[in-house]
Design an enzyme around this catalytic site. Structure first.
Site, PDB file in Angstrom:
ATOM      1  N   SER A  65       0.801  -1.241   0.000  1.00  0.00           N
ATOM      2  CA  SER A  65       0.000   0.000   0.000  1.00  0.00           C
ATOM      3  C   SER A  65       0.822   1.273   0.000  1.00  0.00           C
ATOM      4  O   SER A  65       0.278   2.357  -0.202  1.00  0.00           O
ATOM      5  CB  SER A  65      -0.933   0.014   1.212  1.00  0.00           C
ATOM      6  OG  SER A  65      -1.954  -0.926   1.011  1.00  0.00           O
ATOM      7  N   LYS A  68       0.407   3.485  -2.943  1.00  0.00           N
ATOM      8  CA  LYS A  68      -0.828   4.238  -3.242  1.00  0.00           C
ATOM      9  C   LYS A  68      -0.632   5.754  -3.394  1.00  0.00           C
ATOM     10  O   LYS A  68      -1.108   6.331  -4.374  1.00  0.00           O
ATOM     11  CB  LYS A  68      -1.890   3.938  -2.180  1.00  0.00           C
ATOM     12  CG  LYS A  68      -2.405   2.489  -2.242  1.00  0.00           C
ATOM     13  CD  LYS A  68      -3.191   2.144  -0.986  1.00  0.00           C
ATOM     14  CE  LYS A  68      -3.743   0.729  -1.016  1.00  0.00           C
ATOM     15  NZ  LYS A  68      -4.406   0.383   0.264  1.00  0.00           N
ATOM     16  N   TYR A 185      -3.101  -3.031 -10.122  1.00  0.00           N
ATOM     17  CA  TYR A 185      -2.898  -2.657  -8.721  1.00  0.00           C
ATOM     18  C   TYR A 185      -2.000  -3.678  -8.006  1.00  0.00           C
ATOM     19  O   TYR A 185      -1.072  -3.299  -7.284  1.00  0.00           O
ATOM     20  CB  TYR A 185      -4.281  -2.540  -8.044  1.00  0.00           C
ATOM     21  CG  TYR A 185      -4.233  -2.507  -6.547  1.00  0.00           C
ATOM     22  CD1 TYR A 185      -3.765  -1.393  -5.864  1.00  0.00           C
ATOM     23  CD2 TYR A 185      -4.637  -3.624  -5.799  1.00  0.00           C
ATOM     24  CE1 TYR A 185      -3.698  -1.378  -4.480  1.00  0.00           C
ATOM     25  CE2 TYR A 185      -4.581  -3.626  -4.417  1.00  0.00           C
ATOM     26  CZ  TYR A 185      -4.103  -2.506  -3.762  1.00  0.00           C
ATOM     27  OH  TYR A 185      -4.035  -2.507  -2.394  1.00  0.00           O
ATOM     28  N   TYR A 237      -5.171   4.873   7.453  1.00  0.00           N
ATOM     29  CA  TYR A 237      -6.513   4.274   7.539  1.00  0.00           C
ATOM     30  C   TYR A 237      -7.227   4.691   8.828  1.00  0.00           C
ATOM     31  O   TYR A 237      -7.294   5.872   9.150  1.00  0.00           O
ATOM     32  CB  TYR A 237      -6.439   2.732   7.458  1.00  0.00           C
ATOM     33  CG  TYR A 237      -5.567   2.205   6.371  1.00  0.00           C
ATOM     34  CD1 TYR A 237      -5.813   2.522   5.029  1.00  0.00           C
ATOM     35  CD2 TYR A 237      -4.479   1.384   6.650  1.00  0.00           C
ATOM     36  CE1 TYR A 237      -5.017   2.017   4.014  1.00  0.00           C
ATOM     37  CE2 TYR A 237      -3.677   0.870   5.644  1.00  0.00           C
ATOM     38  CZ  TYR A 237      -3.950   1.197   4.334  1.00  0.00           C
ATOM     39  OH  TYR A 237      -3.149   0.697   3.357  1.00  0.00           O
ATOM     40  N   VAL A 255       1.412  -3.572   3.998  1.00  0.00           N
ATOM     41  CA  VAL A 255       1.393  -4.838   4.740  1.00  0.00           C
ATOM     42  C   VAL A 255       2.691  -5.644   4.640  1.00  0.00           C
ATOM     43  O   VAL A 255       2.827  -6.667   5.302  1.00  0.00           O
ATOM     44  CB  VAL A 255       0.205  -5.747   4.328  1.00  0.00           C
ATOM     45  CG1 VAL A 255      -1.099  -5.158   4.829  1.00  0.00           C
ATOM     46  CG2 VAL A 255       0.180  -6.003   2.843  1.00  0.00           C
TER      47      VAL A 255
HETATM   48  N1  LIG Z   1      -2.429  -2.358   3.237  1.00  0.00           N
HETATM   49  C1  LIG Z   1      -1.789  -2.940   2.240  1.00  0.00           C
HETATM   50  O1  LIG Z   1      -0.576  -2.829   2.115  1.00  0.00           O
HETATM   51  C2  LIG Z   1      -2.616  -3.780   1.301  1.00  0.00           C
HETATM   52  C3  LIG Z   1      -1.920  -4.088   0.006  1.00  0.00           C
HETATM   53  C4  LIG Z   1      -2.256  -5.431  -0.535  1.00  0.00           C
HETATM   54  N2  LIG Z   1      -1.675  -5.583  -1.840  1.00  0.00           N
HETATM   55  C5  LIG Z   1      -3.744  -5.584  -0.623  1.00  0.00           C
HETATM   56  O2  LIG Z   1      -4.339  -5.079  -1.533  1.00  0.00           O
HETATM   57  O3  LIG Z   1      -4.354  -6.266   0.173  1.00  0.00           O
END
Ligand SMILES: NC(=O)CC[C@H](N)C(=O)O
Length: 418
Positions: A65, A68, A185, A237, A255
């Site tokens: 993420s 993003k 993505y 978040y 993550v």
């Molecule tokens: N919070 C994250 O890093 C989520 C990224 C992971 N690729 C997902 O879409 O679940």
């Protein structure tokens, strides 16, 4: 012995947190489960392009993420703020990163930092994945690879993200093909970086869009500020509010255990430590950012007090009012100067403003000083602007007093006489 104490401070900070063993390495993307819980890297990039690194700062991991905000920057560049905002909202959702809730009525995802918003944002970047990779490489200042195993791992297991994409299709907000958008993505999430890269990427945002290592203008100053804003409000978040209070930096987590953070106009931070809390954020990463922010005084809402005065020379003579200015002039410095000069104005006196040590004048400073000079002229006070380097910092003043090249010498002479 190294003379610069900063590497030692970073090592000490990192070592003080090695004993924090809470959290779990992400399991839901099988390839991420191979990460060692003990990996821990930390990097700090300055805006003149120096990078301090500690621990596993050069160990590659997948962006997840953390991609993003940077892809959001590319979408803003390609589509403009208005179009992007009409498609992806700007409100913190207060929900988990993989929540399925969309804005009632419009079907817009709440913001670009949750998965729904990121999948839609990705679909707004022109020219697909090659442009995304090239854009992220420009932020990092080097060629980046894609971890194909991590990508395949998410293609196989990422059905929740597919569900989100199809939901946005039925709501009418995602116009591109759902599977294609989701795969793009997943691919951006599988781009490999290091903590050092994350520090440089954030430093690029902190530096008004210019990569401080390569000098390349990656995105505009406006886009950089928009991205930092969304990181501040939504990057963590449902922890975004507490994060901003405790750490006080725009940031984004992922993550795989990465966190990138930026202090506008000062620095970028990169962190890597795989064990996550229940929200999917690196446990040691949060602790390290809190410590860094506290020890180095990085909280955005607690900026360092202005140290050097913006006025280095003040002369209140009978005939002359002299102000020698230095540094950058934003609203606060310009306001203080304007009030000071207005308070000392008397008819027939000459005001000398020496701008040679001035860095930048924000437009509001140009307006305040320009207007002040006009009003002083109407009141019966002439202003001479010494701007020997002829940078035209105060265009109005130059228009009114074209013969300014001699001004400095003239001022110096008058001061010597005074
Ligand atoms: N919070 C994250 O890093 C989520 C990224 C992971 N690729 C997902 O879409 O679940």
């Amino acid at each position: 012995m190294a003379l610069n104490p900063i590497p030692d401070l970073l090592d000490a900070l990192r070592e003080s947190l090695v004993g924090v063993t809470d959290g779990q390495v992400a399991q839901y993307i099988p390839e991420l489960a191979h990460a060692e819980p003990g990996w821990f890297g930390l990097a700090l990039a300055t805006l003149d392009g120096h990078v301090y690194a500690s621990g596993d700062a050069d160990r590659p991991f997948t962006l997840q993420s953390v991609s993003k905000p940077f892809v959001y920057a590319l979408a803003l560049t390609d589509r403009g703020l208005d179009e992007v905002v009409s498609r992806v909202g700007l409100e913190p959702s207060g929900e988990a990163f993989n929540a399925t809730r969309l804005e009632p009525g419009t079907g817009r995802p709440p913001n670009p930092m949750v998965n729904a918003g990121a999948i839609l944002t990705t679909s707004l970047v022109d020219d697909g994945f090659p442009r995304i990779l090239a854009g992220l490489e420009a932020f990092a200042g080097r060629v980046l690879g894609v971890d194909e195993r991590a990508y395949e791992s998410e293609v196989e297991t990422g059905d929740r993200n597919r569900a989100i994409a199809y939901l946005m299709r039925t709501a009418g907000s995602l116009r591109a093909d759902a599977e294609q958008s989701v795969r793009r993505y997943f691919r951006q999430c599988a781009i490999q970086v290091t903590a050092r890269d994350l520090a440089v990427m954030s430093a690029t945002l902190a530096n008004g869009g210019v990569n401080p290592v390569t000098g390349v203008q990656v995105v505009t100053r406006d886009t950089a500020s928009h991205v930092l804003t969304v990181m501040a409000t939504c990057g963590m978040y449902d922890f975004a509010g507490e994060w901003l209070l405790r750490v006080g930096l725009p940031a984004k987590s992922g993550v795989s255990g990465g966190i990138t953070g930026a202090l506008p106009a000062q620095l970028g931070i990169g962190l890597f430590s795989p064990p996550l809390d229940e929200r999917g954020t690196s446990v040691r990463g949060i602790a390290a950012c809190e410590e860094l922010s506290a020890r180095f005084g990085l909280h955005l809402m607690r900026p360092p007090a202005r140290t050097a005065s913006a006025v280095y020379l003040t002369e209140n003579g009978d005939r002359l009012l002299v102000r020698g200015l230095q540094g950058d002039f934003g609203f606060a410095a310009a306001e203080a100067l304007t009030r000071d000069v207005a308070g000392h104005a008397t008819q027939g006196r000459l005001l000398v403003l020496d701008l040679d040590r001035v860095g930048r004048l924000h437009p509001v400073a140009v307006h305040l000083l320009g207007t002040l000079i006009e009003r002083l002229a109407a009141y019966g006070m002439t202003t001479v602007v010494a701007d020997v380097n002829r940078r035209g910092l105060l265009p109005q003043a130059h228009r009114e007093f074209p013969g300014l090249d001699a001004a400095r010498h003239w001022c110096d002479a008058s001061l010597l006489r005074a």
